[in-house]
Write a protein that holds these residues in place. Structure first.
Motif, PDB file in Angstrom:
ATOM      1  N   HIS A   1      -3.144   3.747  -2.309  1.00 41.11           N
ATOM      2  CA  HIS A   1      -3.040   3.147  -3.805  1.00 41.11           C
ATOM      3  C   HIS A   1      -2.112   1.707  -3.650  1.00 41.11           C
ATOM      4  O   HIS A   1      -1.645   1.751  -1.888  1.00 41.11           O
ATOM      5  CB  HIS A   1      -1.727   3.629  -4.436  1.00 41.11           C
ATOM      6  N   HIS A   2      -3.507   0.249  -3.793  1.00 37.82           N
ATOM      7  CA  HIS A   2      -2.919  -0.464  -3.665  1.00 37.82           C
ATOM      8  C   HIS A   2      -2.195  -1.119  -4.557  1.00 37.82           C
ATOM      9  O   HIS A   2      -3.346  -1.480  -5.786  1.00 37.82           O
ATOM     10  CB  HIS A   2      -4.024  -1.631  -3.083  1.00 37.82           C
TER      11      HIS A   2
ATOM     12  N   ARG B   1      -0.450  -3.764  -6.592  1.00 40.27           N
ATOM     13  CA  ARG B   1      -0.095  -5.241  -6.094  1.00 40.27           C
ATOM     14  C   ARG B   1       2.034  -5.090  -7.030  1.00 40.27           C
ATOM     15  O   ARG B   1       1.825  -5.299  -7.052  1.00 40.27           O
ATOM     16  CB  ARG B   1      -0.857  -6.347  -7.627  1.00 40.27           C
TER      17      ARG B   1
ATOM     18  N   TYR C   1       1.019  -4.606   1.423  1.00 40.56           N
ATOM     19  CA  TYR C   1      -0.329  -4.413   0.953  1.00 40.56           C
ATOM     20  C   TYR C   1      -1.297  -5.069   1.667  1.00 40.56           C
ATOM     21  O   TYR C   1      -1.604  -6.155   2.733  1.00 40.56           O
ATOM     22  CB  TYR C   1      -0.316  -5.528  -0.823  1.00 40.56           C
ATOM     23  N   GLY C   2      -2.922  -4.022   1.514  1.00 46.28           N
ATOM     24  CA  GLY C   2      -3.360  -4.253   1.705  1.00 46.28           C
ATOM     25  C   GLY C   2      -3.732  -3.702   3.682  1.00 46.28           C
ATOM     26  O   GLY C   2      -4.966  -3.857   4.398  1.00 46.28           O
ATOM     27  N   TYR C   3      -2.590  -3.531   4.703  1.00 54.97           N
ATOM     28  CA  TYR C   3      -2.487  -3.357   5.569  1.00 54.97           C
ATOM     29  C   TYR C   3      -3.492  -1.963   5.781  1.00 54.97           C
ATOM     30  O   TYR C   3      -4.169  -2.463   6.755  1.00 54.97           O
ATOM     31  CB  TYR C   3      -1.451  -2.711   5.912  1.00 54.97           C
ATOM     32  N   THR C   4      -3.345  -1.442   4.998  1.00 56.10           N
ATOM     33  CA  THR C   4      -4.613   0.328   5.105  1.00 56.10           C
ATOM     34  C   THR C   4      -6.400  -0.302   5.570  1.00 56.10           C
ATOM     35  O   THR C   4      -6.977  -0.117   6.377  1.00 56.10           O
ATOM     36  CB  THR C   4      -4.530   0.927   4.457  1.00 56.10           C
ATOM     37  N   ASN C   5      -6.312  -1.369   4.730  1.00 53.66           N
ATOM     38  CA  ASN C   5      -7.679  -1.567   4.608  1.00 53.66           C
ATOM     39  C   ASN C   5      -7.885  -2.313   6.251  1.00 53.66           C
ATOM     40  O   ASN C   5      -8.616  -2.282   6.698  1.00 53.66           O
ATOM     41  CB  ASN C   5      -7.833  -2.935   3.708  1.00 53.66           C
TER      42      ASN C   5
ATOM     43  N   ASP D   1       0.811  -1.122  -0.424  1.00 54.26           N
ATOM     44  CA  ASP D   1      -0.185   0.059  -0.154  1.00 54.26           C
ATOM     45  C   ASP D   1       0.681   1.501  -0.388  1.00 54.26           C
ATOM     46  O   ASP D   1       1.635   1.097   0.442  1.00 54.26           O
ATOM     47  CB  ASP D   1      -1.022   0.121   1.368  1.00 54.26           C
TER      48      ASP D   1
ATOM     49  N   GLU E   1       5.115   3.326   2.603  1.00 53.27           N
ATOM     50  CA  GLU E   1       5.477   2.037   1.935  1.00 53.27           C
ATOM     51  C   GLU E   1       4.571   0.733   2.935  1.00 53.27           C
ATOM     52  O   GLU E   1       5.417   1.098   4.128  1.00 53.27           O
ATOM     53  CB  GLU E   1       5.881   1.920   0.955  1.00 53.27           C
TER      54      GLU E   1
END
Length: 164
Positions: A116-117, A119, A144-148, A102, A141
């Motif tokens: 932004h996510h 990939r 991936y997906g940590y902010t969600n 992220d 940074e």
């Protein structure tokens, strides 16, 4: 040593020192008086901490260029904080990345402006064509997906716990 030679040697030392400080301020060389690690928190509108992150600090051009491309992964609660001299439009790419992240853009006031996510590049991609932009003075940074997972969103505040 003659007086003139001593003055010339001191003057040369002062010039080298000033050049080193100037290159550190411009982000060309790392500042020797700062750590390359730090702690940041992301705080929601209610003042509650949503995430606490141990960060590596990228505060030179070379460190910002390399970024996380020399890492195999990030664990939850780990990240990299990219430090820029001023707020501006920034574009980050996934060049030579082995994992998704992220990318969190943070304005000069500490407010998150964009998330932004990103990939991981697929087989045959080097990631250089994968562009992610936002207005920022700092870019964080995280995995991936940590902010969600933590509920981090645009408008939350990045709080830098210590100076680097």
């Amino acid at each position: 040593m003659s007086h003139e030679r001593a003055v010339a040697a001191l003057l040369a030392l002062a010039v080298v020192l000033a050049a080193g400080i100037g290159l550190s301020v411009l982000g060309v060389l790392p500042a020797p008086w700062t750590d390359d690690e730090g702690d940041v928190r992301i705080v929601g509108a209610d003042g509650e901490t949503k995430a606490a992150i141990d960060v590596e600090v990228a505060d030179t051009r070379q460190e910002r260029y390399t970024g996380l491309s020399d890492h195999d992964s990030l664990e939850p609660g780990e990240g990299m904080l990219f430090v820029h001299g001023d707020e501006g439009e920034r574009t980050y790419v996934m060049r030579e990345m082995a994992f998704g992240i992220d990318i969190v853009f943070v304005g000069g006031d500490g407010e998150i402006t964009e998330i932004h996510h990103a990939r991981a590049p697929e087989s045959g991609e080097d990631g250089a064509e994968m562009h992610y932009s936002g207005r920022a003075k700092w870019v964080l940074e995280v995995p991936y997906g940590y902010t969600n997972e933590t509920g981090v969103e645009v408008g939350d505040e990045l709080v830098i716990e210590n100076t680097f």
